[in-house]
Write a protein that holds these residues in place. Structure first.
Motif, PDB file in Angstrom:
ATOM      1  N   LYS A 242      47.611 -19.803  18.759  1.00 49.15           N
ATOM      2  CA  LYS A 242      48.921 -19.490  18.589  1.00 49.15           C
ATOM      3  C   LYS A 242      49.387 -18.601  19.945  1.00 49.15           C
ATOM      4  CE  LYS A 242      49.672 -19.099  13.796  1.00 49.15           C
ATOM      5  NZ  LYS A 242      49.949 -18.638  12.375  1.00 49.15           N
ATOM      6  N   VAL A 243      48.270 -17.873  20.179  1.00 45.52           N
ATOM      7  CA  VAL A 243      48.442 -16.989  21.484  1.00 45.52           C
ATOM      8  C   VAL A 243      48.641 -17.902  22.811  1.00 45.52           C
ATOM      9  CG1 VAL A 243      47.425 -15.321  22.931  1.00 45.52           C
ATOM     10  CG2 VAL A 243      47.364 -14.863  20.579  1.00 45.52           C
ATOM     11  N   ARG A 244      47.674 -18.797  22.664  1.00 44.27           N
ATOM     12  CA  ARG A 244      47.536 -19.848  23.917  1.00 44.27           C
ATOM     13  C   ARG A 244      48.975 -20.394  23.893  1.00 44.27           C
ATOM     14  NH1 ARG A 244      42.173 -20.657  22.750  1.00 44.27           N
ATOM     15  NH2 ARG A 244      42.679 -22.506  21.545  1.00 44.27           N
ATOM     16  N   MET A 245      49.512 -20.916  23.051  1.00 46.21           N
ATOM     17  CA  MET A 245      50.849 -21.719  22.779  1.00 46.21           C
ATOM     18  C   MET A 245      51.871 -20.526  23.344  1.00 46.21           C
ATOM     19  SD  MET A 245      50.325 -24.781  22.290  1.00 46.21           S
ATOM     20  CE  MET A 245      52.044 -25.288  21.762  1.00 46.21           C
ATOM     21  N   ARG A 247      51.737 -18.145  25.440  1.00 44.00           N
ATOM     22  CA  ARG A 247      51.505 -17.938  26.779  1.00 44.00           C
ATOM     23  C   ARG A 247      52.109 -18.878  27.602  1.00 44.00           C
ATOM     24  NH1 ARG A 247      45.916 -14.832  26.981  1.00 44.00           N
ATOM     25  NH2 ARG A 247      46.588 -12.921  26.264  1.00 44.00           N
ATOM     26  N   PHE A 248      51.789 -20.241  27.011  1.00 44.44           N
ATOM     27  CA  PHE A 248      52.355 -21.464  27.458  1.00 44.44           C
ATOM     28  C   PHE A 248      53.708 -21.708  27.744  1.00 44.44           C
ATOM     29  CE2 PHE A 248      53.425 -26.054  27.724  1.00 44.44           C
ATOM     30  CZ  PHE A 248      52.888 -26.342  28.781  1.00 44.44           C
ATOM     31  N   ARG A 249      54.371 -21.341  26.557  1.00 46.38           N
ATOM     32  CA  ARG A 249      55.890 -21.343  26.398  1.00 46.38           C
ATOM     33  C   ARG A 249      56.430 -20.376  27.419  1.00 46.38           C
ATOM     34  NH1 ARG A 249      55.090 -22.295  20.791  1.00 46.38           N
ATOM     35  NH2 ARG A 249      55.474 -19.978  20.510  1.00 46.38           N
ATOM     36  N   GLU A 250      55.755 -19.088  27.448  1.00 47.53           N
ATOM     37  CA  GLU A 250      56.670 -17.942  28.247  1.00 47.53           C
ATOM     38  C   GLU A 250      56.241 -18.445  29.920  1.00 47.53           C
ATOM     39  OE1 GLU A 250      54.348 -14.805  27.005  1.00 47.53           O
ATOM     40  OE2 GLU A 250      55.441 -14.124  25.212  1.00 47.53           O
ATOM     41  N   GLY A 251      55.244 -18.996  30.259  1.00 50.92           N
ATOM     42  CA  GLY A 251      54.905 -19.380  31.403  1.00 50.92           C
ATOM     43  C   GLY A 251      56.182 -20.623  31.932  1.00 50.92           C
ATOM     44  N   HIS A 252      56.174 -21.551  30.981  1.00 49.40           N
ATOM     45  CA  HIS A 252      57.017 -22.592  31.177  1.00 49.40           C
ATOM     46  C   HIS A 252      58.596 -21.903  31.397  1.00 49.40           C
ATOM     47  CE1 HIS A 252      58.661 -26.629  31.156  1.00 49.40           C
ATOM     48  NE2 HIS A 252      59.544 -26.363  30.374  1.00 49.40           N
ATOM     49  N   GLU A 253      59.016 -21.284  30.565  1.00 50.23           N
ATOM     50  CA  GLU A 253      60.284 -20.356  30.780  1.00 50.23           C
ATOM     51  C   GLU A 253      60.528 -19.742  32.113  1.00 50.23           C
ATOM     52  OE1 GLU A 253      60.606 -18.075  27.659  1.00 50.23           O
ATOM     53  OE2 GLU A 253      61.020 -19.732  25.729  1.00 50.23           O
ATOM     54  N   HIS A 254      59.388 -19.009  32.381  1.00 55.22           N
ATOM     55  CA  HIS A 254      59.441 -18.239  33.820  1.00 55.22           C
ATOM     56  C   HIS A 254      59.545 -19.307  34.783  1.00 55.22           C
ATOM     57  CE1 HIS A 254      59.303 -14.384  32.164  1.00 55.22           C
ATOM     58  NE2 HIS A 254      57.760 -14.535  31.639  1.00 55.22           N
ATOM     59  N   THR A 255      59.034 -20.693  34.764  1.00 59.47           N
ATOM     60  CA  THR A 255      58.906 -21.461  36.012  1.00 59.47           C
ATOM     61  C   THR A 255      60.468 -21.958  35.815  1.00 59.47           C
ATOM     62  OG1 THR A 255      56.570 -22.138  35.461  1.00 59.47           O
ATOM     63  CG2 THR A 255      58.047 -23.450  36.600  1.00 59.47           C
ATOM     64  N   ALA A 256      61.098 -22.199  34.710  1.00 60.70           N
ATOM     65  CA  ALA A 256      62.183 -22.753  34.823  1.00 60.70           C
ATOM     66  C   ALA A 256      63.351 -21.916  35.399  1.00 60.70           C
ATOM     67  CB  ALA A 256      62.796 -23.223  33.384  1.00 60.70           C
ATOM     68  N   GLU A 257      63.332 -20.771  35.112  1.00 56.45           N
ATOM     69  CA  GLU A 257      64.164 -19.646  35.722  1.00 56.45           C
ATOM     70  C   GLU A 257      64.209 -19.638  37.422  1.00 56.45           C
ATOM     71  OE1 GLU A 257      63.198 -16.088  33.684  1.00 56.45           O
ATOM     72  OE2 GLU A 257      64.211 -16.561  31.700  1.00 56.45           O
ATOM     73  N   ASP A 258      62.851 -19.683  37.802  1.00 61.85           N
ATOM     74  CA  ASP A 258      62.633 -19.459  39.225  1.00 61.85           C
ATOM     75  C   ASP A 258      63.269 -20.802  39.954  1.00 61.85           C
ATOM     76  OD1 ASP A 258      61.313 -17.085  38.770  1.00 61.85           O
ATOM     77  OD2 ASP A 258      59.394 -17.887  38.570  1.00 61.85           O
ATOM     78  N   SER A 259      63.522 -21.753  39.120  1.00 66.92           N
ATOM     79  CA  SER A 259      63.661 -23.085  39.722  1.00 66.92           C
ATOM     80  C   SER A 259      65.192 -23.185  39.580  1.00 66.92           C
ATOM     81  CB  SER A 259      62.822 -24.386  39.199  1.00 66.92           C
ATOM     82  OG  SER A 259      63.272 -24.395  37.963  1.00 66.92           O
TER      83      SER A 259
END
Length: 259
Positions: A242-245, A247-259
């Protein structure tokens, strides 16, 4: 039909009757079976007048049995019981009771008034009843065999596969592996009885049962601990996933905001 039945019953009672013979001049005690027949031989009652007394605390009781001319003239010693008779110098008690036990004195009175006397001790015992044998396995690797009967003054003896064992005790100890035919013999002064049983090895000794129970407890304890460990490990793995998932979602959301 009733007559035939009565005759058969009489024959059975006669066959089952025990009969004991004693003499007033014998040195050993006289033994009689409770409820059975006792013959007390005295002397020629056509020559002597006989008096039989019972001694209590070495003192003659007032009650006596008096015989004259070979016939009982008075017998309050036995409470004038119908089953007490006197025939040819023999006092016959057809049904002995407990009260017949005791020390007796026979007085012989001559025609000139002189007399002599002799003593006799009478002991009444109940015949041996049914014999019972029980076997139990103990925790010390031994087998306990007990014998019992419902009568008094009993003497015990044992044989195992035809060989004599310890005498005198109602209970004996055998090794757990002992097997074969065991006979308990019970007797007293008036009768005897015995019981024959088969002795086998104990199917499960108490020690084995205790060890087996302890092993089961240890096994269940290990299984329980393993189950708890697996649940704990499985839960930890799910939490890490659950923690890895997350973190994965949070990292994916940050990438989307930056682009």
């Amino acid at each position: 039909m009733m007559l035939i039945f009565g005759l058969m019953l009489l024959l059975l009672q006669t066959a089952a009757c025990l009969e004991f013979n004693c003499r007033f001049n014998q040195k050993d005690p006289c033994y009689a079976a409770l409820g059975h027949k006792l013959n007390l031989t005295m002397v020629d009652a056509s020559i002597y007048h006989l008096k039989i007394y019972k001694r209590i605390n070495n003192i003659h009781d007032d009650q006596a049995c008096r015989v004259k001319n070979d016939k009982i003239r008075e017998c309050d010693l036995f409470n004038n019981r119908a089953e007490v008779t006197f025939i040819n110098g023999i006092l016959i008690i057809n049904r002995v009771i407990r009260a017949d036990s005791g020390n007796y004195t026979l007085i012989l009175v001559n025609s000139d008034g002189s007399f002599t006397y002799t003593d006799l001790q009478v002991n009444v015992e109940a015949p041996v009843g049914s014999v019972n044998v029980s076997i139990s396995c103990s925790s010390n690797g031994m087998k306990s065999v007990s014998c019992s009967s419902d009568r008094d003054q009993l003497i015990y003896s044992w044989t195992l596969n035809g060989e004599s064992l310890m005498d005198g005790n109602p209970t004996i100890e055998l090794n757990e592996e002992t097997d074969g035919n065991i006979i308990c013999s019970v007797k007293n002064h008036v009768s005897h009885g015995q019981k024959n049983i088969r002795v086998t090895q104990c199917p499960e000794s108490v020690v084995f049962v205790l060890v087996w129970s302890f092993q089961l407890m240890v096994l269940f304890g290990l299984l329980g601990g393993f189950h708890i460990y697996m649940r704990h490990t499985s839960g930890k793995k799910q939490e890490d996933q659950k923690v890895r998932m997350r973190r994965f979602r949070e990292g994916h959301e940050h990438t989307a905001e930056d682009s």
